[in-house]
Design a protein around this motif. Structure first.
Motif, PDB file in Angstrom:
ATOM      1  N   ALA A 255       0.729  -1.150  -0.136  1.00 56.11           N
ATOM      2  CA  ALA A 255       0.056   0.110  -0.107  1.00 56.11           C
ATOM      3  C   ALA A 255       0.781   1.416  -0.074  1.00 56.11           C
ATOM      4  CB  ALA A 255      -0.896  -0.002   1.203  1.00 56.11           C
ATOM      5  N   LEU A 256       1.924   1.199   0.742  1.00 53.41           N
ATOM      6  CA  LEU A 256       3.103   2.322   0.575  1.00 53.41           C
ATOM      7  C   LEU A 256       3.569   2.611  -0.796  1.00 53.41           C
ATOM      8  CD1 LEU A 256       4.560   2.137   4.240  1.00 53.41           C
ATOM      9  CD2 LEU A 256       2.673   3.713   3.447  1.00 53.41           C
ATOM     10  N   PHE A 257       3.749   1.672  -1.335  1.00 55.07           N
ATOM     11  CA  PHE A 257       4.572   1.712  -2.694  1.00 55.07           C
ATOM     12  C   PHE A 257       3.326   2.081  -3.652  1.00 55.07           C
ATOM     13  CE2 PHE A 257       8.144  -0.414  -1.235  1.00 55.07           C
ATOM     14  CZ  PHE A 257       9.155   0.166  -2.111  1.00 55.07           C
ATOM     15  N   GLY A 258       2.013   1.750  -3.261  1.00 53.34           N
ATOM     16  CA  GLY A 258       1.003   2.366  -4.197  1.00 53.34           C
ATOM     17  C   GLY A 258       0.772   3.988  -3.646  1.00 53.34           C
ATOM     18  N   VAL A 259       0.944   4.302  -2.747  1.00 51.89           N
ATOM     19  CA  VAL A 259       0.905   5.696  -2.282  1.00 51.89           C
ATOM     20  C   VAL A 259       2.092   6.540  -2.972  1.00 51.89           C
ATOM     21  CG1 VAL A 259       1.236   7.423  -0.550  1.00 51.89           C
ATOM     22  CG2 VAL A 259      -0.111   5.458  -0.067  1.00 51.89           C
ATOM     23  N   ALA A 260       3.017   5.781  -3.057  1.00 52.84           N
ATOM     24  CA  ALA A 260       4.268   6.257  -3.872  1.00 52.84           C
ATOM     25  C   ALA A 260       4.030   6.588  -5.335  1.00 52.84           C
ATOM     26  CB  ALA A 260       5.582   5.575  -3.593  1.00 52.84           C
ATOM     27  N   VAL A 261       3.406   5.254  -5.917  1.00 48.04           N
ATOM     28  CA  VAL A 261       2.970   5.447  -7.414  1.00 48.04           C
ATOM     29  C   VAL A 261       2.137   6.893  -7.659  1.00 48.04           C
ATOM     30  CG1 VAL A 261       1.683   4.482  -9.230  1.00 48.04           C
ATOM     31  CG2 VAL A 261       3.380   3.222  -7.578  1.00 48.04           C
ATOM     32  N   VAL A 262       1.168   7.009  -6.646  1.00 51.55           N
ATOM     33  CA  VAL A 262       0.199   8.038  -6.802  1.00 51.55           C
ATOM     34  C   VAL A 262       0.811   9.517  -6.878  1.00 51.55           C
ATOM     35  CG1 VAL A 262      -1.672   9.207  -5.841  1.00 51.55           C
ATOM     36  CG2 VAL A 262      -1.749   6.919  -6.205  1.00 51.55           C
ATOM     37  N   LEU A 263       1.792   9.474  -5.673  1.00 47.51           N
ATOM     38  CA  LEU A 263       2.593  10.741  -5.500  1.00 47.51           C
ATOM     39  C   LEU A 263       3.512  11.090  -6.642  1.00 47.51           C
ATOM     40  CD1 LEU A 263       3.893  13.064  -3.682  1.00 47.51           C
ATOM     41  CD2 LEU A 263       5.299  11.242  -2.853  1.00 47.51           C
ATOM     42  N   LEU A 264       4.175   9.858  -7.274  1.00 47.06           N
ATOM     43  CA  LEU A 264       5.130  10.214  -8.333  1.00 47.06           C
ATOM     44  C   LEU A 264       4.249  10.852  -9.630  1.00 47.06           C
ATOM     45  CD1 LEU A 264       7.855   9.886  -9.496  1.00 47.06           C
ATOM     46  CD2 LEU A 264       7.265   7.467 -10.224  1.00 47.06           C
ATOM     47  N   ILE A 265       3.224  10.232  -9.808  1.00 48.04           N
ATOM     48  CA  ILE A 265       2.252  10.441 -10.972  1.00 48.04           C
ATOM     49  C   ILE A 265       1.925  11.969 -10.930  1.00 48.04           C
ATOM     50  CG2 ILE A 265       0.198  10.150 -12.312  1.00 48.04           C
ATOM     51  CD1 ILE A 265       0.553   7.260 -11.588  1.00 48.04           C
ATOM     52  N   ILE A 266       1.426  12.345  -9.816  1.00 51.28           N
ATOM     53  CA  ILE A 266       1.033  13.902  -9.507  1.00 51.28           C
ATOM     54  C   ILE A 266       2.197  14.614  -9.703  1.00 51.28           C
ATOM     55  CG2 ILE A 266       0.004  15.672  -7.847  1.00 51.28           C
ATOM     56  CD1 ILE A 266      -1.503  13.117  -6.457  1.00 51.28           C
ATOM     57  N   ALA A 267       3.343  14.390  -8.870  1.00 51.03           N
ATOM     58  CA  ALA A 267       4.641  15.239  -9.161  1.00 51.03           C
ATOM     59  C   ALA A 267       4.922  15.362 -10.652  1.00 51.03           C
ATOM     60  CB  ALA A 267       5.587  14.591  -8.040  1.00 51.03           C
ATOM     61  N   LEU A 268       5.069  14.235 -11.275  1.00 56.61           N
ATOM     62  CA  LEU A 268       5.584  14.250 -12.690  1.00 56.61           C
ATOM     63  C   LEU A 268       4.605  15.162 -13.512  1.00 56.61           C
ATOM     64  CD1 LEU A 268       6.628  10.794 -13.374  1.00 56.61           C
ATOM     65  CD2 LEU A 268       8.217  12.753 -12.526  1.00 56.61           C
ATOM     66  N   ILE A 269       3.294  15.018 -13.367  1.00 56.31           N
ATOM     67  CA  ILE A 269       2.273  15.811 -13.960  1.00 56.31           C
ATOM     68  C   ILE A 269       2.482  17.256 -13.782  1.00 56.31           C
ATOM     69  CG2 ILE A 269      -0.179  16.453 -14.263  1.00 56.31           C
ATOM     70  CD1 ILE A 269      -0.702  13.534 -14.208  1.00 56.31           C
ATOM     71  N   VAL A 270       2.469  17.750 -12.627  1.00 49.97           N
ATOM     72  CA  VAL A 270       3.077  19.044 -12.343  1.00 49.97           C
ATOM     73  C   VAL A 270       4.215  19.696 -12.974  1.00 49.97           C
ATOM     74  CG1 VAL A 270       3.377  20.481 -10.364  1.00 49.97           C
ATOM     75  CG2 VAL A 270       1.490  18.838 -10.217  1.00 49.97           C
ATOM     76  N   ASN A 271       5.137  18.988 -12.622  1.00 50.21           N
ATOM     77  CA  ASN A 271       6.787  19.548 -13.149  1.00 50.21           C
ATOM     78  C   ASN A 271       6.752  19.346 -14.871  1.00 50.21           C
ATOM     79  OD1 ASN A 271       8.658  19.777 -10.895  1.00 50.21           O
ATOM     80  ND2 ASN A 271       7.384  18.123 -10.132  1.00 50.21           N
ATOM     81  N   LEU A 272       6.017  18.448 -15.372  1.00 49.86           N
ATOM     82  CA  LEU A 272       6.166  18.187 -16.798  1.00 49.86           C
ATOM     83  C   LEU A 272       5.300  19.566 -17.422  1.00 49.86           C
ATOM     84  CD1 LEU A 272       6.102  14.548 -17.720  1.00 49.86           C
ATOM     85  CD2 LEU A 272       8.040  16.315 -18.121  1.00 49.86           C
ATOM     86  N   SER A 273       4.242  19.899 -16.400  1.00 52.33           N
ATOM     87  CA  SER A 273       3.524  20.959 -17.191  1.00 52.33           C
ATOM     88  C   SER A 273       4.316  21.993 -17.175  1.00 52.33           C
ATOM     89  CB  SER A 273       2.176  21.065 -16.104  1.00 52.33           C
ATOM     90  OG  SER A 273       1.472  20.063 -16.374  1.00 52.33           O
ATOM     91  N   ALA A 274       5.178  22.378 -15.989  1.00 51.21           N
ATOM     92  CA  ALA A 274       5.911  23.662 -15.718  1.00 51.21           C
ATOM     93  C   ALA A 274       6.859  23.592 -16.900  1.00 51.21           C
ATOM     94  CB  ALA A 274       6.627  23.628 -14.467  1.00 51.21           C
ATOM     95  N   VAL A 275       7.626  22.588 -17.265  1.00 51.04           N
ATOM     96  CA  VAL A 275       8.662  22.612 -18.464  1.00 51.04           C
ATOM     97  C   VAL A 275       7.942  22.906 -19.450  1.00 51.04           C
ATOM     98  CG1 VAL A 275      10.027  20.817 -19.487  1.00 51.04           C
ATOM     99  CG2 VAL A 275      10.078  20.802 -16.810  1.00 51.04           C
ATOM    100  N   ALA A 276       6.946  22.344 -20.037  1.00 53.25           N
ATOM    101  CA  ALA A 276       6.279  22.467 -21.251  1.00 53.25           C
ATOM    102  C   ALA A 276       5.904  24.164 -21.190  1.00 53.25           C
ATOM    103  CB  ALA A 276       4.985  21.660 -21.290  1.00 53.25           C
ATOM    104  N   ILE A 277       5.458  24.860 -20.100  1.00 59.89           N
ATOM    105  CA  ILE A 277       5.153  26.156 -20.353  1.00 59.89           C
ATOM    106  C   ILE A 277       6.512  26.888 -20.470  1.00 59.89           C
ATOM    107  CG2 ILE A 277       4.413  28.272 -19.018  1.00 59.89           C
ATOM    108  CD1 ILE A 277       2.269  26.297 -17.427  1.00 59.89           C
ATOM    109  N   LEU A 278       7.654  26.566 -19.828  1.00 63.89           N
ATOM    110  CA  LEU A 278       8.824  27.311 -19.938  1.00 63.89           C
ATOM    111  C   LEU A 278       9.377  27.047 -21.290  1.00 63.89           C
ATOM    112  CD1 LEU A 278      10.376  26.654 -16.392  1.00 63.89           C
ATOM    113  CD2 LEU A 278       9.787  28.826 -17.426  1.00 63.89           C
ATOM    114  N   SER A 279       9.250  25.895 -21.836  1.00 65.51           N
ATOM    115  CA  SER A 279       9.805  25.658 -23.108  1.00 65.51           C
ATOM    116  C   SER A 279       9.104  26.426 -24.144  1.00 65.51           C
ATOM    117  CB  SER A 279       9.558  23.982 -23.711  1.00 65.51           C
ATOM    118  OG  SER A 279      10.331  23.318 -22.614  1.00 65.51           O
ATOM    119  N   TYR A 280       7.758  26.245 -24.131  1.00 72.61           N
ATOM    120  CA  TYR A 280       6.920  27.184 -25.004  1.00 72.61           C
ATOM    121  C   TYR A 280       7.309  28.461 -24.923  1.00 72.61           C
ATOM    122  CZ  TYR A 280       2.649  29.358 -26.816  1.00 72.61           C
ATOM    123  OH  TYR A 280       1.909  30.297 -27.777  1.00 72.61           O
ATOM    124  N   LEU A 281       7.460  29.180 -23.826  1.00 72.59           N
ATOM    125  CA  LEU A 281       7.850  30.531 -23.511  1.00 72.59           C
ATOM    126  C   LEU A 281       9.181  30.762 -24.181  1.00 72.59           C
ATOM    127  CD1 LEU A 281       7.354  33.202 -21.799  1.00 72.59           C
ATOM    128  CD2 LEU A 281       8.677  32.350 -20.170  1.00 72.59           C
TER     129      LEU A 281
END
Length: 628
Positions: A255-281
């Protein structure tokens, strides 16, 4: 050599793949047992009960709430401070403010947590007359402070990058400085500011130690939902608290590794969104330099061409979201009243008065940021200096850390960061050389850069879980100095790659062309012409990586450290003491160790700040030399 550099560049992609693989391998059984829907939306997290329940919805809500609160605190201060630094501050003041914000970034998260636990929670408890100050409010304030440097730095870069022609054109039409800043400069930098906020959100979501120490860690949803004085628990806090005591292979473990999977997915979506915006800029900025400036309303024209009507919809959505969040905090009426007063009162104020009020606001934001830094460092220095002595620095701990010194922790920290940088530096430099010198932008390059971005956005606690699952258990290395070195090396690898890449890009292309024209091979050109002038930037990146590694706790909690030992490690396979973990245990588990807590915090801050100071001095020295 090209093949060697390609392999080093591919390493980041391999690491990300392995992290996902091992998290999914150990997390999949809980999805199969409980079901994805029940796991994500179940409201009860009681993994150690007689009838365990594995619903993480309260943890997700806690993560979201503490992050929203942090952004409400951090965003106005950060943008105000960024405007002040880029538009109002004199060179002398700027030379103080920028290092101050970088110093805020350099303070280890466990030190923030220690300050929050000792000072902030006590203030909240006494102010609101509640049993404990470990609340959602404490977590949001602390995470907001920790997000300040990220948002300020990226926003300031975005604002400073707005072409000077925009300023001059606006002022030439009779606009005041504040009208130019608020109606021309800030809208032009909006994409960069949005990316800064997203990166700040990512910083808050991925934080473990500080939030674990001040939020109370109760897996409940606040009732009512706007009760900021309620304790809460986050995804990262759950991993940090429970992973060290779980039985390997149990449902709780999966279950803790399941929590880590959810956390990683959220963090990667957030950070890749920022990278995409900065690249576009960056792409938009490059294109704008190639085009001629519009004669009329250049900013508005460019802005509408890029975004059409979407900017209006986005602005409206952000306003509605901010209003909803503010309503949750119970001050919606005050905001509405202030907006009404401003709407009807601003027409009665002269442009000069409006400018004075606005400048006072952004100046106050900058002063508040400086005051926060002064309060944190002042508290640690004043209370930590009495603990510093030769015996404290050279002896082993006694009486569970209440007596003795921290010598094994200092040496263990230095061992860890030295091994980490020895692993990360050749891999990072090799990857950067391949990306800059041997490739053009294409599919392979994009895959590698995406891997680096994903690695950079991975929360530090996830590195710790990966190190535990892969290095400690799968490779059977055990909890050891070597496992800690490798885990920290993976964490700082993106920093080494990015700083080296920027250093190599700053080397004039004419030097490469001249070397090749004289008959040198590409490797000879890189080795003898490109790398030597890039060494200061590479060294800066290495020092920044050392500073970050020295202050990290979450990645090494499960793979390398013990709380107390009288002896130094004699082998790479021995566990070690480390200053961040020692401070965490002293703060949370050892009563009566106040003096040694502050002394340990002060030594850790001095160590990390020393690394960052050297990096700043090296950068400034070579920047002046380049201008000269």
């Amino acid at each position: 050599m090209k093949s060697v550099f390609f392999l080093t560049a591919l390493f980041a992609v391999v690491v990300v793949s392995f992290i996902l693989l091992f998290l999914l391998r150990d997390g999949y059984p809980i999805f199969e047992t409980v079901g994805i829907a029940n796991f994500l939306f179940g409201s009860t997290w009681t993994p150690t009960a007689v009838e365990p329940s594995y619903g993480i919805f309260a943890l997700i809500v806690g993560t979201i709430l503490v992050t929203l609160g942090a952004m409400i605190f951090a965003v106005p201060l950060s943008i105000g401070c960024a405007i002040y630094i880029s538009e109002l501050a004199s060179p002398r003041i700027k030379s103080v403010l920028k290092p101050a914000t970088e110093l805020l970034a350099g303070i280890p998260s466990v030190v923030y947590g220690f300050f929050g636990l000792i000072v902030l929670t006590t203030f909240i408890r006494t102010t609101f007359d509640i049993p404990t100050g470990q609340t959602w409010l404490a977590g949001s304030i602390l995470l907001g402070i920790m997000a300040l440097p990220t948002i300020i730095s990226v926003s300031e870069d975005a604002i400073s990058s707005v072409p000077r022609e925009y300023h001059e054109g606006s002022l030439a039409t009779g606009a005041t400085r504040w009208q130019t800043i608020s109606r021309v400069v800030v809208p032009a930098a909006l994409s960069g500011i949005a990316a800064a906020i997203i990166l700040g959100v990512g910083r808050a979501i991925g934080e473990t130690m500080a939030v674990m120490m001040v939020t109370g860690n109760a897996a409940i949803i606040p009732d009512p939902i706007w009760n900021v004085l309620s304790p809460i628990r986050t995804l990262t806090g759950t991993l940090g608290i429970e992973m060290g005591e779980v039985s390997i292979g149990s449902d709780h473990y999966h279950a803790l590794f399941g929590v880590a999977v959810v956390l990683l997915i959220i963090a990667l979506i957030v950070n890749l969104s920022a990278v995409a915006i900065l690249s576009y800029l960056r792409d938009g900025r490059t294109a704008s330099h190639k085009s001629t400036l519009r004669l009329k309303f250049p900013l508005v024209t460019t802005f509408r061409e890029r975004f059409g009507q979407w900017w209006r919809i986005t602005a409206l959505a952000l306003f509605v979201l901010l209003l909803l969040i503010t309503a949750l905090w119970g001050v919606a009426l005050l905001v509405i009243l202030a907006a009404v007063l401003w709407h009807y009162g601003r027409h009665r104020l002269s442009r000069k008065h409006i400018e004075t009020i606005a400048f006072a606001g952004v100046t106050a934001a900058a002063l508040i940021v400086l005051a926060i830094l002064a309060i944190i460092l002042g508290d640690i220095i004043i209370n930590g200096l009495p603990a510093l002595s030769w015996d404290f620095l050279t002896q082993s701990p006694t009486n569970l850390g209440r007596g003795g010194g921290i010598f094994p922790a200092i040496v263990g920290t230095l061992y860890l960061v030295t091994g980490a940088i020895l692993i990360a530096l050749p891999l990072g430099v090799g990857a950067a050389i391949y990306l800059v010198e041997y490739t053009r932008e294409g599919r392979v390059t994009k895959i590698i850069r995406t891997g680096v971005d994903l690695l950079n956005g991975t929360p530090s606690i996830v590195f710790g879980l990966f190190g535990f699952a892969f290095i400690v258990l799968f490779l059977n290395v055990g909890v050891s100095l070597l496992a800690g070195m490798i885990t920290l090396a993976l964490m700082v690898l993106p920093t080494v790659i990015r700083t080296t890449e920027e250093s190599l890009k700053n080397i004039p292309q004419s030097l490469r062309e001249g070397s090749l024209a004289l008959g040198a091979t590409q490797w000879q050109t890189i080795k003898n012409v490109v790398i030597p002038p890039a060494i200061p930037g590479i060294v800066t990146g290495a020092i920044l990586s050392i500073g970050r590694a020295a202050g990290e706790t979450a990645p090494i909690m499960f793979v390398a450290v013990v709380f107390s030992t009288r002896f130094l490690p004699t082998s790479l396979f021995d566990p070690v003491m480390a200053l961040p973990y020692h401070l965490y245990i002293l703060s949370t588990n050892v009563p009566g160790a106040s003096t040694n807590k502050y002394g340990t915090a002060l030594v850790l801050v001095m160590l990390v700040v020393a690394f960052y100071t050297v990096a700043i001095l090296v950068r400034n020295h070579y920047a002046k030399k380049a201008r000269g």
